[in-house]
Design a protein around this motif. Structure first.
Motif, PDB file in Angstrom:
ATOM      1  N   VAL A 140      -5.681  12.388   4.217  1.00  0.00           N
ATOM      2  CA  VAL A 140      -5.180  11.176   4.890  1.00  0.00           C
ATOM      3  C   VAL A 140      -4.104  10.533   4.015  1.00  0.00           C
ATOM      4  CG1 VAL A 140      -5.804   8.921   5.832  1.00  0.00           C
ATOM      5  CG2 VAL A 140      -7.425  10.820   5.996  1.00  0.00           C
ATOM      6  N   ILE A 141      -2.890  10.439   4.563  1.00  0.00           N
ATOM      7  CA  ILE A 141      -1.761   9.870   3.807  1.00  0.00           C
ATOM      8  C   ILE A 141      -1.562   8.424   4.252  1.00  0.00           C
ATOM      9  CG2 ILE A 141       0.679  10.119   3.244  1.00  0.00           C
ATOM     10  CD1 ILE A 141       0.506  13.024   4.167  1.00  0.00           C
ATOM     11  N   GLY A 142      -1.963   7.476   3.410  1.00  0.00           N
ATOM     12  CA  GLY A 142      -1.817   6.052   3.739  1.00  0.00           C
ATOM     13  C   GLY A 142      -3.148   5.466   4.154  1.00  0.00           C
ATOM     14  N   LEU A 143      -3.627   4.504   3.355  1.00  0.00           N
ATOM     15  CA  LEU A 143      -4.925   3.875   3.662  1.00  0.00           C
ATOM     16  C   LEU A 143      -4.695   2.418   4.071  1.00  0.00           C
ATOM     17  CD1 LEU A 143      -7.050   5.403   0.760  1.00  0.00           C
ATOM     18  CD2 LEU A 143      -7.115   6.036   3.184  1.00  0.00           C
TER      19      LEU A 143
ATOM     20  N   THR B 154      -4.428   9.395  -0.214  1.00  0.00           N
ATOM     21  CA  THR B 154      -3.414   8.815  -1.091  1.00  0.00           C
ATOM     22  C   THR B 154      -2.867   7.543  -0.477  1.00  0.00           C
ATOM     23  OG1 THR B 154      -1.470   9.298  -2.435  1.00  0.00           O
ATOM     24  CG2 THR B 154      -1.338   9.907  -0.129  1.00  0.00           C
ATOM     25  N   ASP B 155      -2.192   6.760  -1.319  1.00  0.00           N
ATOM     26  CA  ASP B 155      -1.437   5.598  -0.853  1.00  0.00           C
ATOM     27  C   ASP B 155      -0.475   5.230  -1.986  1.00  0.00           C
ATOM     28  OD1 ASP B 155      -2.128   3.257   1.514  1.00  0.00           O
ATOM     29  OD2 ASP B 155      -0.763   2.702  -0.099  1.00  0.00           O
ATOM     30  N   ILE B 156       0.650   4.659  -1.630  1.00  0.00           N
ATOM     31  CA  ILE B 156       1.552   4.227  -2.709  1.00  0.00           C
ATOM     32  C   ILE B 156       1.012   2.971  -3.384  1.00  0.00           C
ATOM     33  CG2 ILE B 156       3.751   5.264  -1.998  1.00  0.00           C
ATOM     34  CD1 ILE B 156       4.347   2.539  -0.621  1.00  0.00           C
TER      35      ILE B 156
ATOM     36  N   ASP C 184      -4.068  -0.031  -5.448  1.00  0.00           N
ATOM     37  CA  ASP C 184      -5.300  -0.772  -5.121  1.00  0.00           C
ATOM     38  C   ASP C 184      -6.144  -0.028  -4.085  1.00  0.00           C
ATOM     39  OD1 ASP C 184      -4.669  -2.727  -6.838  1.00  0.00           O
ATOM     40  OD2 ASP C 184      -4.007  -4.187  -5.329  1.00  0.00           O
ATOM     41  N   LYS C 185      -5.498   0.839  -3.318  1.00  0.00           N
ATOM     42  CA  LYS C 185      -6.219   1.553  -2.247  1.00  0.00           C
ATOM     43  C   LYS C 185      -7.135   2.651  -2.809  1.00  0.00           C
ATOM     44  CE  LYS C 185      -4.467  -0.955   0.922  1.00  0.00           C
ATOM     45  NZ  LYS C 185      -3.484  -0.768   1.931  1.00  0.00           N
ATOM     46  N   ARG C 186      -7.012   2.904  -4.111  1.00  0.00           N
ATOM     47  CA  ARG C 186      -7.905   3.883  -4.738  1.00  0.00           C
ATOM     48  C   ARG C 186      -9.364   3.505  -4.509  1.00  0.00           C
ATOM     49  NH1 ARG C 186      -7.046   7.585  -9.142  1.00  0.00           N
ATOM     50  NH2 ARG C 186      -4.848   7.845  -9.516  1.00  0.00           N
TER      51      ARG C 186
ATOM     52  N   ALA D  45      -1.089  10.976  19.571  1.00  0.00           N
ATOM     53  CA  ALA D  45      -2.233  10.740  18.669  1.00  0.00           C
ATOM     54  C   ALA D  45      -2.425   9.260  18.343  1.00  0.00           C
ATOM     55  CB  ALA D  45      -2.045  11.536  17.381  1.00  0.00           C
ATOM     56  N   SER D  46      -1.334   8.468  18.434  1.00  0.00           N
ATOM     57  CA  SER D  46      -1.415   7.061  18.008  1.00  0.00           C
ATOM     58  C   SER D  46      -1.583   6.099  19.177  1.00  0.00           C
ATOM     59  CB  SER D  46      -0.141   6.681  17.249  1.00  0.00           C
ATOM     60  OG  SER D  46       0.950   6.623  18.144  1.00  0.00           O
ATOM     61  N   ALA D  47      -1.863   6.630  20.367  1.00  0.00           N
ATOM     62  CA  ALA D  47      -1.820   5.775  21.565  1.00  0.00           C
ATOM     63  C   ALA D  47      -3.049   4.885  21.754  1.00  0.00           C
ATOM     64  CB  ALA D  47      -1.631   6.654  22.812  1.00  0.00           C
TER      65      ALA D  47
HETATM   66  N1  LIG Z   1      -1.659  -0.480  13.769  1.00  0.00           N
HETATM   67  C1  LIG Z   1      -1.670   0.210  14.906  1.00  0.00           C
HETATM   68  O1  LIG Z   1      -2.469  -0.041  15.815  1.00  0.00           O
HETATM   69  C2  LIG Z   1      -0.717   1.366  15.086  1.00  0.00           C
HETATM   70  C3  LIG Z   1      -0.522   1.875  16.388  1.00  0.00           C
HETATM   71  C4  LIG Z   1       0.326   2.986  16.557  1.00  0.00           C
HETATM   72  C5  LIG Z   1       0.959   3.539  15.443  1.00  0.00           C
HETATM   73  N2  LIG Z   1       0.766   2.994  14.195  1.00  0.00           N
HETATM   74  C6  LIG Z   1       1.455   3.607  13.065  1.00  0.00           C
HETATM   75  O2  LIG Z   1       0.497   4.032  12.095  1.00  0.00           O
HETATM   76  C7  LIG Z   1       1.049   3.897  10.775  1.00  0.00           C
HETATM   77  C8  LIG Z   1       0.128   3.022   9.941  1.00  0.00           C
HETATM   78  O3  LIG Z   1       0.027   1.747  10.554  1.00  0.00           O
HETATM   79  P1  LIG Z   1      -0.826   0.573   9.899  1.00  0.00           P
HETATM   80  O4  LIG Z   1      -0.913  -0.486  10.922  1.00  0.00           O
HETATM   81  O5  LIG Z   1      -2.041   1.159   9.284  1.00  0.00           O
HETATM   82  O6  LIG Z   1       0.172   0.122   8.745  1.00  0.00           O
HETATM   83  P2  LIG Z   1      -0.189  -0.547   7.334  1.00  0.00           P
HETATM   84  O7  LIG Z   1       1.070  -1.174   6.865  1.00  0.00           O
HETATM   85  O8  LIG Z   1      -1.434  -1.359   7.433  1.00  0.00           O
HETATM   86  O9  LIG Z   1      -0.540   0.721   6.410  1.00  0.00           O
HETATM   87  C9  LIG Z   1       0.398   1.615   5.923  1.00  0.00           C
HETATM   88  C10 LIG Z   1      -0.148   2.120   4.587  1.00  0.00           C
HETATM   89  O10 LIG Z   1       0.651   3.211   4.151  1.00  0.00           O
HETATM   90  C11 LIG Z   1       0.939   3.056   2.765  1.00  0.00           C
HETATM   91  N3  LIG Z   1       2.158   3.798   2.483  1.00  0.00           N
HETATM   92  C12 LIG Z   1       3.448   3.474   2.780  1.00  0.00           C
HETATM   93  N4  LIG Z   1       4.277   4.454   2.393  1.00  0.00           N
HETATM   94  C13 LIG Z   1       3.500   5.432   1.865  1.00  0.00           C
HETATM   95  C14 LIG Z   1       3.776   6.698   1.296  1.00  0.00           C
HETATM   96  N5  LIG Z   1       5.023   7.165   1.195  1.00  0.00           N
HETATM   97  N6  LIG Z   1       2.732   7.447   0.867  1.00  0.00           N
HETATM   98  C15 LIG Z   1       1.469   6.994   0.952  1.00  0.00           C
HETATM   99  N7  LIG Z   1       1.149   5.777   1.467  1.00  0.00           N
HETATM  100  C16 LIG Z   1       2.153   5.021   1.919  1.00  0.00           C
HETATM  101  C17 LIG Z   1       1.028   1.557   2.560  1.00  0.00           C
HETATM  102  O11 LIG Z   1       0.846   1.195   1.198  1.00  0.00           O
HETATM  103  C18 LIG Z   1      -0.103   1.065   3.474  1.00  0.00           C
HETATM  104  O12 LIG Z   1      -1.340   1.032   2.797  1.00  0.00           O
HETATM  105  C19 LIG Z   1       2.453   3.332  10.980  1.00  0.00           C
HETATM  106  O13 LIG Z   1       3.361   4.407  11.040  1.00  0.00           O
HETATM  107  C20 LIG Z   1       2.371   2.652  12.332  1.00  0.00           C
HETATM  108  O14 LIG Z   1       3.632   2.559  12.951  1.00  0.00           O
HETATM  109  C21 LIG Z   1      -0.065   1.939  13.995  1.00  0.00           C
END
Ligand SMILES: NC(=O)c1ccc[n+]([C@@H]2O[C@H](COP(=O)([O-])OP(=O)(O)OC[C@H]3O[C@@H](n4cnc5c(N)ncnc54)[C@H](O)[C@@H]3O)[C@@H](O)[C@H]2O)c1
Length: 350
Positions: A175-178, A199-201, A204-206, A282-284
């Motif tokens: 999972v890329i991004g928490l 992972t996350d950039i 703190d997400k560790r 997938a994100s719908a």
């Molecule tokens: N929130 C929703 O309901 C929703 C709906 C459809 C699509 N999305 C998409 O899903 C994705 C995540 O949305 P979210 O609401 O969780 O956003 P968010 O901002 O809460 O989370 C994004 C996370 O990704 C991390 N991140 C950014 N760049 C990174 C990198 N290069 N490598 C690793 N981690 C990285 C950030 O630190 C953050 O923790 C976005 O692309 C968003 O457009 C979200």
């Protein structure tokens, strides 16, 4: 190039003096819906380009999800370097609300990059054509838990295709991004018995990784992790012509928007035998839940069933793609085109 949109409204906000753009791509399936993006652009015309592109993507998203909604998007193009204090932000949102209200229900807005449920509450003081207001105001609030559930449904369909079972128990996923969606999805996957690499950039997400017993990898290493499925849940064009060659997974399925650097990357993935489910499918889950409950007045159970139906949608797309030798992206585009064509035909015949 021909304009492919039913209506594009461009106003200079009378209060904020900022460009407010509302693009309605299609109402063939129903009134348009899509988020409000409050973002910086070098030129307001770049915001217009974004609104045109994103509203068309919403049309496909709803068509593939089988929802009676059309595609729209609102963009406020902030000049580089401009920051909004609370007062100016309220002015912008009031300007946006007026434009939406003037469209008489042709378009309803929700949150997108740069906006959230509190902003929808303010817009809702002017116009009823808004969704994802906070729950205490009768809205459906934060959409991310529903987006996470929808992505889980898509992952189950991919698992069935790859391994003959929808269960993710024992599967390895990266999972890329928490963030809001990624962390929620990681929790759901852990509960399903999946083994996670995360992972996350944001270091703190560790803590979330540790809580879930996941392996932590650096952001620039995780894409090539030796896992079954990679789950992009952050931002930006994570898959490029270069890094597809490094992937060791069998599928890439996640909620992050705009995962491909260019559309051709879908073909590269296909040639490598890696299943890629289009992000807009997938994100719908989040928008399906919000629109079903708030605009189509479905009950919570019916909305939940529509989110879970993403599994069936992805099953069908993968089956069609396999049968016709297409990529899942092509199969999704063709399904959207078919549903829109059928709806337009019905309208003409009416
Ligand atoms: N929130 C929703 O309901 C929703 C709906 C459809 C699509 N999305 C998409 O899903 C994705 C995540 O949305 P979210 O609401 O969780 O956003 P968010 O901002 O809460 O989370 C994004 C996370 O990704 C991390 N991140 C950014 N760049 C990174 C990198 N290069 N490598 C690793 N981690 C990285 C950030 O630190 C953050 O923790 C976005 O692309 C968003 O457009 C979200």
């Amino acid at each position: 190039m021909l304009l492919d949109h039913e209506r594009v409204a461009i106003h200079t906000g009378p209060r904020s003096r900022l460009p407010v753009i509302v693009a309605v791509h299609s109402t063939a399936l129903g009134p348009a819906a899509g988020g409000l993006r409050l973002w910086h652009y070098p030129d307001w015309r770049d915001g217009l380009t974004d609104a045109l592109r994103l509203s068309a993507a919403m049309t496909s998203k709803f068509a593939v999800a089988g929802l009676p909604s059309g595609g729209g998007k609102a963009v406020v193009a902030l000049p580089e370097g401009v920051t909004l204090d609370t007062g100016r932000r309220r002015e912008v949102l009031r300007d946006v609300a007026d434009v939406i209200d003037s469209l008489g229900g042709m378009y309803a807005t929700g949150p997108d990059v740069g906006t959230g449920p509190a902003d929808m509450a303010l817009i809702g003081e002017t116009t009823p054509h808004v969704f994802c207001r906070p729950a205490q105001l009768g809205g459906s609030g934060d959409s991310s838990p529903h987006t996470a559930r929808g992505t889980l449904a898509a992952l189950r369909a991919v698992s069935r295709r790859l391994y003959g079972t929808a269960s993710l128990n024992g599967r390895s996923l990266a999972v890329i991004g928490l963030g809001r969606v990624g962390a929620g999805l990681a929790r759901l996957l852990t509960a399903e018995g999946a083994a996670l690499t995360v992972t996350d950039i944001d270091p703190d997400k560790r803590r979330i990784g540790e809580e879930l017993g996941a392996v932590w990898r650096a952001p620039d290493e995780i894409l090539a992790a030796d896992v079954d499925i990679v789950v992009p849940s952050a931002l930006g064009s994570v898959l490029t012509g270069q890094n597809v060659a490094e992937l060791r997974c069998r599928a890439v399925v996640g909620p992050a928007n705009n995962q491909l650097a260019t559309p051709e990357v879908a073909d590269l993935l296909h040639h490598r035998g890696i299943i890629w489910v289009p992000d807009y499918v997938a994100s719908a889950g989040g928008v399906i839940n919000a629109i079903s409950t708030e605009l189509h007045h479905a009950g919570a159970d019916a909305a939940d069933a529509r989110v879970r139906a993403i599994e069936e949608t992805v099953n069908d797309l993968l089956e069609t793609a396999h049968r016709l030798g297409r990529t899942p992206a092509q199969a999704a585009d063709e399904l959207a085109t078919r549903r829109l064509g059928a709806a337009s035909g019905l309208r003409r015949g009416a």
